[in-house]
Motif scaffolding. Sequence first.
Motif, short mmCIF file in Angstrom:
data_model
loop_
_atom_site.label_atom_id
_atom_site.label_comp_id
_atom_site.label_asym_id
_atom_site.label_seq_id
_atom_site.Cartn_x
_atom_site.Cartn_y
_atom_site.Cartn_z
N ASP A 29 1.21 -1.25 6.89
CA ASP A 29 0.64 -2.45 6.28
C ASP A 29 0.04 -2.13 4.91
O ASP A 29 0.26 -2.85 3.93
CB ASP A 29 -0.42 -3.05 7.22
N ARG A 30 -0.70 -1.02 4.82
CA ARG A 30 -1.29 -0.61 3.53
C ARG A 30 -0.20 -0.26 2.52
O ARG A 30 -0.30 -0.62 1.34
CB ARG A 30 -2.24 0.57 3.74
N LEU A 31 0.84 0.46 2.96
CA LEU A 31 1.93 0.82 2.06
C LEU A 31 2.66 -0.42 1.56
O LEU A 31 3.04 -0.50 0.38
CB LEU A 31 2.92 1.76 2.76
N HIS A 32 2.85 -1.39 2.45
CA HIS A 32 3.52 -2.62 2.04
C HIS A 32 2.69 -3.36 0.99
O HIS A 32 3.22 -3.81 -0.03
CB HIS A 32 3.76 -3.52 3.26
N THR A 33 1.40 -3.45 1.21
CA THR A 33 0.51 -4.10 0.24
C THR A 33 0.55 -3.37 -1.10
O THR A 33 0.65 -4.00 -2.16
CB THR A 33 -0.93 -4.16 0.78
N HIS A 34 0.51 -2.06 -1.06
CA HIS A 34 0.56 -1.26 -2.30
C HIS A 34 1.90 -1.47 -3.01
O HIS A 34 1.93 -1.64 -4.24
CB HIS A 34 0.34 0.22 -1.99
N ALA A 35 2.99 -1.46 -2.27
CA ALA A 35 4.31 -1.67 -2.88
C ALA A 35 4.39 -3.04 -3.55
O ALA A 35 4.93 -3.15 -4.66
CB ALA A 35 5.40 -1.53 -1.82
N LEU A 36 3.85 -4.06 -2.91
CA LEU A 36 3.85 -5.39 -3.52
C LEU A 36 3.04 -5.40 -4.82
O LEU A 36 3.46 -6.02 -5.81
CB LEU A 36 3.28 -6.43 -2.55
#
Length: 89
Positions: A29-36
């Motif tokens: 979830d954190r990686l997805h937010t960072h990627a966005l």
Amino acid sequence: MATHLASGGTGRVSQLADRIETAQLQMADRLHTHALDVLAGPGWDKRVATEPESLAVDLTDALREVLLIAESRGLRLGLPGLPGHAAEG
């Protein structure tokens, strides 16, 4: 290499597996937010994306889908969903 726990029990191994899975989903979830955030940042132009940049977009989209599936599965099992994904559609 993925491993699977063939148990639906409430024993110590199942509880450990649940904690590890929760930690992995929170990291995703954190990686997805960072990627966005990175893909929405200055200097990013989807129209002239290089192959690695296009791959980053595709991987981010795939991660979003996996997180939505995990949340949906958790809801069916009576487990709380991941924060930040309930409102996405």
